[in-house]
Design a protein around this motif. Structure first.
Motif, PDB file in Angstrom:
ATOM      1  N   GLN A   1     -14.176  13.524  -6.690  1.00 62.09           N
ATOM      2  CA  GLN A   1     -12.853  13.318  -6.550  1.00 62.09           C
ATOM      3  C   GLN A   1     -12.534  12.436  -5.462  1.00 62.09           C
ATOM      4  O   GLN A   1     -11.573  11.552  -5.534  1.00 62.09           O
ATOM      5  CB  GLN A   1     -12.157  14.461  -6.863  1.00 62.09           C
ATOM      6  CG  GLN A   1     -12.126  15.335  -8.331  1.00 62.09           C
ATOM      7  CD  GLN A   1     -11.605  16.481  -8.336  1.00 62.09           C
ATOM      8  OE1 GLN A   1     -11.908  17.394  -7.652  1.00 62.09           O
ATOM      9  NE2 GLN A   1     -10.656  16.481  -9.407  1.00 62.09           N
ATOM     10  N   ALA A   2     -12.984  12.919  -4.256  1.00 55.83           N
ATOM     11  CA  ALA A   2     -12.600  11.958  -2.986  1.00 55.83           C
ATOM     12  C   ALA A   2     -13.282  10.702  -3.114  1.00 55.83           C
ATOM     13  O   ALA A   2     -12.430   9.846  -2.720  1.00 55.83           O
ATOM     14  CB  ALA A   2     -13.396  12.806  -2.033  1.00 55.83           C
ATOM     15  N   LEU A   3     -14.530  10.562  -3.768  1.00 53.72           N
ATOM     16  CA  LEU A   3     -14.960   9.023  -3.469  1.00 53.72           C
ATOM     17  C   LEU A   3     -14.425   8.232  -4.691  1.00 53.72           C
ATOM     18  O   LEU A   3     -13.990   7.331  -4.302  1.00 53.72           O
ATOM     19  CB  LEU A   3     -16.430   9.284  -3.984  1.00 53.72           C
ATOM     20  CG  LEU A   3     -17.411   7.949  -4.042  1.00 53.72           C
ATOM     21  CD1 LEU A   3     -17.555   7.653  -2.537  1.00 53.72           C
ATOM     22  CD2 LEU A   3     -18.726   8.234  -4.509  1.00 53.72           C
ATOM     23  N   LEU A   4     -14.240   8.868  -5.867  1.00 51.85           N
ATOM     24  CA  LEU A   4     -13.551   7.995  -7.011  1.00 51.85           C
ATOM     25  C   LEU A   4     -12.185   7.761  -6.357  1.00 51.85           C
ATOM     26  O   LEU A   4     -11.605   6.624  -6.535  1.00 51.85           O
ATOM     27  CB  LEU A   4     -13.555   8.744  -8.176  1.00 51.85           C
ATOM     28  CG  LEU A   4     -13.375   7.986  -9.465  1.00 51.85           C
ATOM     29  CD1 LEU A   4     -14.225   6.507  -9.405  1.00 51.85           C
ATOM     30  CD2 LEU A   4     -13.531   8.603 -10.684  1.00 51.85           C
ATOM     31  N   GLY A   5     -11.319   8.709  -5.824  1.00 56.35           N
ATOM     32  CA  GLY A   5     -10.177   8.390  -5.237  1.00 56.35           C
ATOM     33  C   GLY A   5     -10.000   7.214  -4.343  1.00 56.35           C
ATOM     34  O   GLY A   5      -9.000   6.603  -4.373  1.00 56.35           O
ATOM     35  N   TYR A   6     -10.943   7.299  -3.428  1.00 51.93           N
ATOM     36  CA  TYR A   6     -11.469   6.472  -2.296  1.00 51.93           C
ATOM     37  C   TYR A   6     -11.235   5.113  -2.929  1.00 51.93           C
ATOM     38  O   TYR A   6     -10.384   4.002  -2.488  1.00 51.93           O
ATOM     39  CB  TYR A   6     -12.240   6.718  -1.314  1.00 51.93           C
ATOM     40  CG  TYR A   6     -12.256   5.512  -0.200  1.00 51.93           C
ATOM     41  CD1 TYR A   6     -11.704   5.856   0.732  1.00 51.93           C
ATOM     42  CD2 TYR A   6     -13.260   4.544  -0.529  1.00 51.93           C
ATOM     43  CE1 TYR A   6     -11.526   4.742   1.814  1.00 51.93           C
ATOM     44  CE2 TYR A   6     -13.200   3.422   0.593  1.00 51.93           C
ATOM     45  CZ  TYR A   6     -12.240   3.785   1.798  1.00 51.93           C
ATOM     46  OH  TYR A   6     -12.446   2.718   2.711  1.00 51.93           O
ATOM     47  N   PHE A   7     -12.235   4.739  -4.045  1.00 48.86           N
ATOM     48  CA  PHE A   7     -12.445   3.435  -4.697  1.00 48.86           C
ATOM     49  C   PHE A   7     -11.286   3.183  -5.453  1.00 48.86           C
ATOM     50  O   PHE A   7     -11.019   1.753  -5.225  1.00 48.86           O
ATOM     51  CB  PHE A   7     -13.360   3.552  -5.589  1.00 48.86           C
ATOM     52  CG  PHE A   7     -14.963   4.002  -5.302  1.00 48.86           C
ATOM     53  CD1 PHE A   7     -15.348   3.616  -3.827  1.00 48.86           C
ATOM     54  CD2 PHE A   7     -15.837   4.563  -6.163  1.00 48.86           C
ATOM     55  CE1 PHE A   7     -16.531   3.743  -3.425  1.00 48.86           C
ATOM     56  CE2 PHE A   7     -17.010   4.738  -5.613  1.00 48.86           C
ATOM     57  CZ  PHE A   7     -17.621   4.196  -4.157  1.00 48.86           C
ATOM     58  N   ILE A   8     -10.403   4.020  -6.023  1.00 47.85           N
ATOM     59  CA  ILE A   8      -9.345   3.323  -6.600  1.00 47.85           C
ATOM     60  C   ILE A   8      -8.212   2.994  -5.732  1.00 47.85           C
ATOM     61  O   ILE A   8      -7.522   2.100  -5.965  1.00 47.85           O
ATOM     62  CB  ILE A   8      -8.633   4.928  -7.511  1.00 47.85           C
ATOM     63  CG1 ILE A   8      -9.658   4.916  -8.734  1.00 47.85           C
ATOM     64  CG2 ILE A   8      -7.451   4.322  -7.935  1.00 47.85           C
ATOM     65  CD1 ILE A   8      -9.333   6.327  -9.313  1.00 47.85           C
ATOM     66  N   ALA A   9      -8.268   3.697  -4.569  1.00 48.83           N
ATOM     67  CA  ALA A   9      -7.204   3.374  -3.469  1.00 48.83           C
ATOM     68  C   ALA A   9      -7.551   2.091  -2.733  1.00 48.83           C
ATOM     69  O   ALA A   9      -6.418   1.623  -2.119  1.00 48.83           O
ATOM     70  CB  ALA A   9      -6.689   4.662  -2.601  1.00 48.83           C
ATOM     71  N   ASN A  10      -8.831   1.844  -2.643  1.00 48.17           N
ATOM     72  CA  ASN A  10      -9.251   0.844  -1.808  1.00 48.17           C
ATOM     73  C   ASN A  10     -10.212  -0.263  -2.761  1.00 48.17           C
ATOM     74  O   ASN A  10     -11.323  -0.304  -2.622  1.00 48.17           O
ATOM     75  CB  ASN A  10     -10.018   1.185  -0.812  1.00 48.17           C
ATOM     76  CG  ASN A  10      -9.205   2.138   0.245  1.00 48.17           C
ATOM     77  OD1 ASN A  10      -8.352   1.808   1.018  1.00 48.17           O
ATOM     78  ND2 ASN A  10      -9.391   3.491  -0.047  1.00 48.17           N
ATOM     79  N   PRO A  11      -9.664  -0.868  -3.609  1.00 45.36           N
ATOM     80  CA  PRO A  11     -10.581  -1.822  -4.370  1.00 45.36           C
ATOM     81  C   PRO A  11     -11.382  -2.828  -3.726  1.00 45.36           C
ATOM     82  O   PRO A  11     -12.283  -2.923  -4.131  1.00 45.36           O
ATOM     83  CB  PRO A  11      -9.397  -2.331  -5.411  1.00 45.36           C
ATOM     84  CG  PRO A  11      -8.096  -2.184  -4.766  1.00 45.36           C
ATOM     85  CD  PRO A  11      -8.332  -1.027  -3.883  1.00 45.36           C
ATOM     86  N   LEU A  12     -10.703  -3.238  -2.714  1.00 50.26           N
ATOM     87  CA  LEU A  12     -11.392  -4.353  -2.079  1.00 50.26           C
ATOM     88  C   LEU A  12     -12.852  -3.719  -1.254  1.00 50.26           C
ATOM     89  O   LEU A  12     -13.714  -4.382  -1.312  1.00 50.26           O
ATOM     90  CB  LEU A  12     -10.549  -4.887  -0.817  1.00 50.26           C
ATOM     91  CG  LEU A  12     -11.177  -5.946  -0.068  1.00 50.26           C
ATOM     92  CD1 LEU A  12     -11.418  -7.353  -0.839  1.00 50.26           C
ATOM     93  CD2 LEU A  12     -10.072  -6.385   0.997  1.00 50.26           C
ATOM     94  N   ASP A  13     -12.501  -2.663  -0.718  1.00 49.42           N
ATOM     95  CA  ASP A  13     -13.882  -1.803  -0.126  1.00 49.42           C
ATOM     96  C   ASP A  13     -14.629  -1.788  -1.176  1.00 49.42           C
ATOM     97  O   ASP A  13     -15.938  -1.577  -0.985  1.00 49.42           O
ATOM     98  CB  ASP A  13     -13.304  -0.643   0.301  1.00 49.42           C
ATOM     99  CG  ASP A  13     -12.679  -0.838   1.947  1.00 49.42           C
ATOM    100  OD1 ASP A  13     -12.303  -1.759   2.226  1.00 49.42           O
ATOM    101  OD2 ASP A  13     -12.265   0.247   2.560  1.00 49.42           O
ATOM    102  N   PHE A  14     -14.065  -1.103  -2.442  1.00 49.12           N
ATOM    103  CA  PHE A  14     -15.120  -1.032  -3.319  1.00 49.12           C
ATOM    104  C   PHE A  14     -15.915  -1.905  -4.209  1.00 49.12           C
ATOM    105  O   PHE A  14     -17.121  -2.201  -4.247  1.00 49.12           O
ATOM    106  CB  PHE A  14     -14.333  -0.146  -4.742  1.00 49.12           C
ATOM    107  CG  PHE A  14     -15.161  -0.122  -5.938  1.00 49.12           C
ATOM    108  CD1 PHE A  14     -16.007   0.686  -6.083  1.00 49.12           C
ATOM    109  CD2 PHE A  14     -15.112  -1.231  -7.084  1.00 49.12           C
ATOM    110  CE1 PHE A  14     -17.030   0.797  -7.343  1.00 49.12           C
ATOM    111  CE2 PHE A  14     -15.860  -1.188  -7.987  1.00 49.12           C
ATOM    112  CZ  PHE A  14     -16.839   0.020  -8.349  1.00 49.12           C
ATOM    113  N   ARG A  15     -15.249  -3.118  -4.031  1.00 48.18           N
ATOM    114  CA  ARG A  15     -15.792  -4.419  -4.639  1.00 48.18           C
ATOM    115  C   ARG A  15     -16.811  -4.841  -3.572  1.00 48.18           C
ATOM    116  O   ARG A  15     -17.895  -5.469  -3.939  1.00 48.18           O
ATOM    117  CB  ARG A  15     -14.881  -5.551  -4.649  1.00 48.18           C
ATOM    118  CG  ARG A  15     -14.164  -5.104  -6.217  1.00 48.18           C
ATOM    119  CD  ARG A  15     -13.204  -6.255  -6.761  1.00 48.18           C
ATOM    120  NE  ARG A  15     -12.896  -7.391  -5.781  1.00 48.18           N
ATOM    121  CZ  ARG A  15     -11.667  -7.564  -5.334  1.00 48.18           C
ATOM    122  NH1 ARG A  15     -10.660  -6.864  -5.518  1.00 48.18           N
ATOM    123  NH2 ARG A  15     -11.293  -8.677  -4.696  1.00 48.18           N
TER     124      ARG A  15
END
Length: 191
Positions: free
Chosen positions: A87-101
């Protein structure tokens, strides 16, 4: 208002450019233009493009780690810890799409292959909360005794695809769907 220093401007521009175009389609000249600096200025902070790419990844990894560990309790049951981390990891990805990409570009590149090899085969000497959880879960019989690479794939593969689909607008990952997605990953790895 405090103006960010040149290194931060270069790092942010590199993150944006690479997330947008990939490593090979992000020449240093274009990066300099986007950062509003001369091309030579980049080399005052980063020896070369390879160093820039790996430093950006290390910085992103350092930003993600405290998010994963916030509220993490190693004395909790394995399933609880697995769900917390997911949940923490997916939440981070959702909140930070640039970082995720950027992370997605990195992991799917030769740079990422080297990083994953070090993580899977224990060549990195840093603590890895997922690896510790998987090792403990296997030893306790709560997680399937599969190679670490398979456990990472069963966990991170679905999370990465779900985050990508959310960012692209194909699905809306609300709190309930995030939980159900991570629980499905748990079902894949639990004994």
């Amino acid at each position: 208002m405090i103006k960010p220093d040149k290194r931060d401007e270069i790092a942010r521009a590199a993150l944006e450019l690479i997330a947008e175009k990939g490593f090979h389609a992000s020449p240093m000249a274009e990066l300099a233009k986007r950062a509003g600096v001369g091309a030579g200025t980049i080399y005052r902070y980063f020896e070369n493009k390879d160093v820039l790419i790996t430093v950006l990844f290390s910085e992103l990894e350092a930003r993600v780690q405290p998010v994963l560990l916030k509220g993490y309790d190693a004395s909790q049951p394995v399933r609880h810890r697995f769900l917390h981390l997911g949940q923490a990891l997916l939440g981070y990805f959702i909140a930070n799409p640039l970082d995720f990409r950027y992370l997605e570009q990195f992991i799917n590149s030769p740079y990422g292959a080297e990083h994953r090899r070090a993580k899977i085969f224990g060549e990195q000497h840093k603590e890895d909360v997922y690896r510790e959880l998987f090792d403990y879960g296997i030893d306790s019989g709560e997680i399937k005794n599969l190679p670490l690479a398979v456990l990472f794939s069963l966990t991170f593969g679905p999370l990465i695809f779900a985050a990508r689909d959310h960012i692209c607008g194909f699905i809306e990952l609300n709190e309930k769907l995030v939980f159900r997605t991570i629980d499905a990953c748990w079902q894949a790895v639990k004994s």
